[in-house]
Design a protein around this motif. Structure first.
Motif, PDB file in Angstrom:
ATOM      1  N   SER A 117       1.022  -1.139   0.124  1.00 52.07           N
ATOM      2  CA  SER A 117      -0.104   0.000  -0.031  1.00 52.07           C
ATOM      3  C   SER A 117       0.922   1.295   0.078  1.00 52.07           C
ATOM      4  CB  SER A 117      -0.838  -0.051   1.001  1.00 52.07           C
ATOM      5  OG  SER A 117      -1.589  -1.118   1.207  1.00 52.07           O
ATOM      6  N   VAL A 118       0.470   2.168  -0.776  1.00 58.59           N
ATOM      7  CA  VAL A 118       1.020   3.640  -0.737  1.00 58.59           C
ATOM      8  C   VAL A 118      -0.130   4.535  -0.244  1.00 58.59           C
ATOM      9  CG1 VAL A 118       2.054   5.530  -2.208  1.00 58.59           C
ATOM     10  CG2 VAL A 118       2.362   2.957  -2.557  1.00 58.59           C
ATOM     11  N   CYS A 119       0.008   5.113   0.995  1.00 58.18           N
ATOM     12  CA  CYS A 119      -1.188   5.804   1.727  1.00 58.18           C
ATOM     13  C   CYS A 119      -0.572   6.961   2.275  1.00 58.18           C
ATOM     14  CB  CYS A 119      -1.800   4.830   2.737  1.00 58.18           C
ATOM     15  SG  CYS A 119      -2.322   3.274   1.954  1.00 58.18           S
ATOM     16  N   ARG A 120      -1.485   7.940   2.125  1.00 57.67           N
ATOM     17  CA  ARG A 120      -1.323   9.268   3.073  1.00 57.67           C
ATOM     18  C   ARG A 120      -0.921   9.162   4.455  1.00 57.67           C
ATOM     19  NH1 ARG A 120      -0.475  14.526   2.686  1.00 57.67           N
ATOM     20  NH2 ARG A 120      -0.456  14.860   0.567  1.00 57.67           N
ATOM     21  N   LYS A 121       0.187   9.633   4.974  1.00 55.55           N
ATOM     22  CA  LYS A 121       0.199   9.339   6.402  1.00 55.55           C
ATOM     23  C   LYS A 121      -0.895  10.021   7.214  1.00 55.55           C
ATOM     24  CE  LYS A 121       4.136  10.322   9.752  1.00 55.55           C
ATOM     25  NZ  LYS A 121       5.547  10.965   9.910  1.00 55.55           N
ATOM     26  N   ASP A 122      -1.184   9.153   7.983  1.00 53.13           N
ATOM     27  CA  ASP A 122      -2.308   9.395   8.994  1.00 53.13           C
ATOM     28  C   ASP A 122      -1.978   8.638  10.134  1.00 53.13           C
ATOM     29  OD1 ASP A 122      -5.055  10.936   8.906  1.00 53.13           O
ATOM     30  OD2 ASP A 122      -5.515   8.733   9.539  1.00 53.13           O
ATOM     31  N   PRO A 123      -2.627   9.337  11.517  1.00 55.89           N
ATOM     32  CA  PRO A 123      -2.400   8.652  12.585  1.00 55.89           C
ATOM     33  C   PRO A 123      -3.132   7.362  12.815  1.00 55.89           C
ATOM     34  CG  PRO A 123      -3.047  10.968  13.131  1.00 55.89           C
ATOM     35  CD  PRO A 123      -3.004  10.612  11.682  1.00 55.89           C
ATOM     36  N   CYS A 124      -4.400   6.978  11.890  1.00 58.27           N
ATOM     37  CA  CYS A 124      -5.110   5.786  12.149  1.00 58.27           C
ATOM     38  C   CYS A 124      -4.333   4.761  11.464  1.00 58.27           C
ATOM     39  CB  CYS A 124      -6.468   5.958  11.511  1.00 58.27           C
ATOM     40  SG  CYS A 124      -6.300   6.052   9.459  1.00 58.27           S
ATOM     41  N   LEU A 125      -3.250   5.011  10.829  1.00 59.01           N
ATOM     42  CA  LEU A 125      -2.455   3.757   9.903  1.00 59.01           C
ATOM     43  C   LEU A 125      -1.423   3.250  10.836  1.00 59.01           C
ATOM     44  CD1 LEU A 125      -2.245   5.230   6.396  1.00 59.01           C
ATOM     45  CD2 LEU A 125      -3.876   3.439   7.258  1.00 59.01           C
TER      46      LEU A 125
END
Length: 212
Positions: A117-125
Motif C-alpha cells: 500500500s501507498v497511503c497518505r500518512k495518517d495517525p489511524c494507520l
C-alpha cells in the motif's frame, strides 16, 4: 480468470499493472489527490482503478477526464460487498489518500489480499501500514510518485512487500480474534475464580476452542 474478466469488462489493458483505490467516493476521502497525482506521474503501462460509488463520483470522473492519461483511469461504480475482494485482486498496488478514516477497514482488506500500500500518512494507520515493511506512507507528490514507481517497476520488492502485507494483518483474522478473546476470559478467570459467573466463562472458552 475472474481477474482477467474484470479487466476486460472495464477496458483495462490486459498487460497493464493496476493501481487500485477502494472506498466510498466523498470529498472528505480526498480521492481527488490520487487521481491528480496519478495523472501527473504518467506511469507507462499502468492503470488506475477506482472502486466504489458515492456523492462525489461524477466530480471525480470529470477530474479524471481532464488528466493527461485519462484513458488509463477507470471507474467500476458501486460493487457488491461479496465481490469487493475480486477487485482488490485486480490490483497490484493499493493507494489511499484519505485522512478521515476511523477504522481503516479498506487498508486491512488490501493488505490481506497481498497488496502493498501507498497511503497518505495518517495517525489511524499506525501499526497497520508500516512504512517500508508492507507499504509506504507519503506526505508529498514526490514521495507518492517515488514509492509507487518503486513498487510498480521493482517486482522483487513488490513480491517481498506483498508477503509481508499478508503476514502483517494476521492479527486481524477471526482465528486470532478468538485467541485474543480467550486470553481475556482466562485473565478474568484468574481474577475471579470463585465468582458465580465461572461456569458461563468456561462455556465461552469451550465455544471458542471448538471453533478453532
Amino acid at each position: 480468470s475472474d481477474v482477467a474478466r474484470v479487466k476486460q469488462s472495464l477496458g483495462i489493458p490486459k498487460s497493464d499493472q493496476v493501481v487500485v483505490m477502494v472506498g466510498r467516493m466523498a470529498k472528505e476521502k480526498n480521492q481527488q489527490e490520487v487521481i491528480e497525482y496519478f495523472g501527473k506521474a504518467g506511469f507507462a503501462n499502468v492503470s488506475l482503478l477506482c472502486v466504489g460509488g458515492g456523492p462525489y463520483e461524477e466530480q471525480l470522473k470529470e477530474l479524471a477526464a481532464g488528466q493527461p492519461n485519462a484513458d488509463k483511469i477507470f471507474f467500476s461504480g458501486m460493487v457488491k460487498p461479496q465481490e469487493v475482494g475480486l477487485y482488490y485482486h485486480v490490483g497490484d498496488v493499493f493507494v489511499c489518500s484519505s485522512q478521515s478514516e476511523t477504522q481503516g477497514i479498506t487498508y486491512i482488506e488490501a493488505l490481506a489480499c497481498g497488496l502493498p500500500s501507498v497511503c497518505r500518512k495518517d495517525p489511524c494507520l499506525e501499526g497497520v501500514v508500516i512504512d517500508n515493511v508492507n507499504g509506504f506512507l507519503y506526505e508529498t507528490y514526490e514521495q507518492f510518485q517515488e514509492k509507487l514507481q518503486m513498487l510498480l517497476y521493482d517486482s522483487k520488492q513488490r513480491r517481498a512487500m506483498a508477503r509481508r502485507a499478508v503476514q502483517s494483518v494476521e492479527k486481524y483474522s477471526a482465528k486470532q480474534f478468538a485467541k485474543n478473546v480467550e486470553q481475556v476470559y482466562l485473565k478474568t478467570l484468574n481474577k475471579h475464580k470463585e465468582e458465580a459467573s465461572f461456569p458461563l466463562v468456561q462455556k465461552q472458552i469451550m465455544w471458542y476452542n471448538a471453533r478453532k
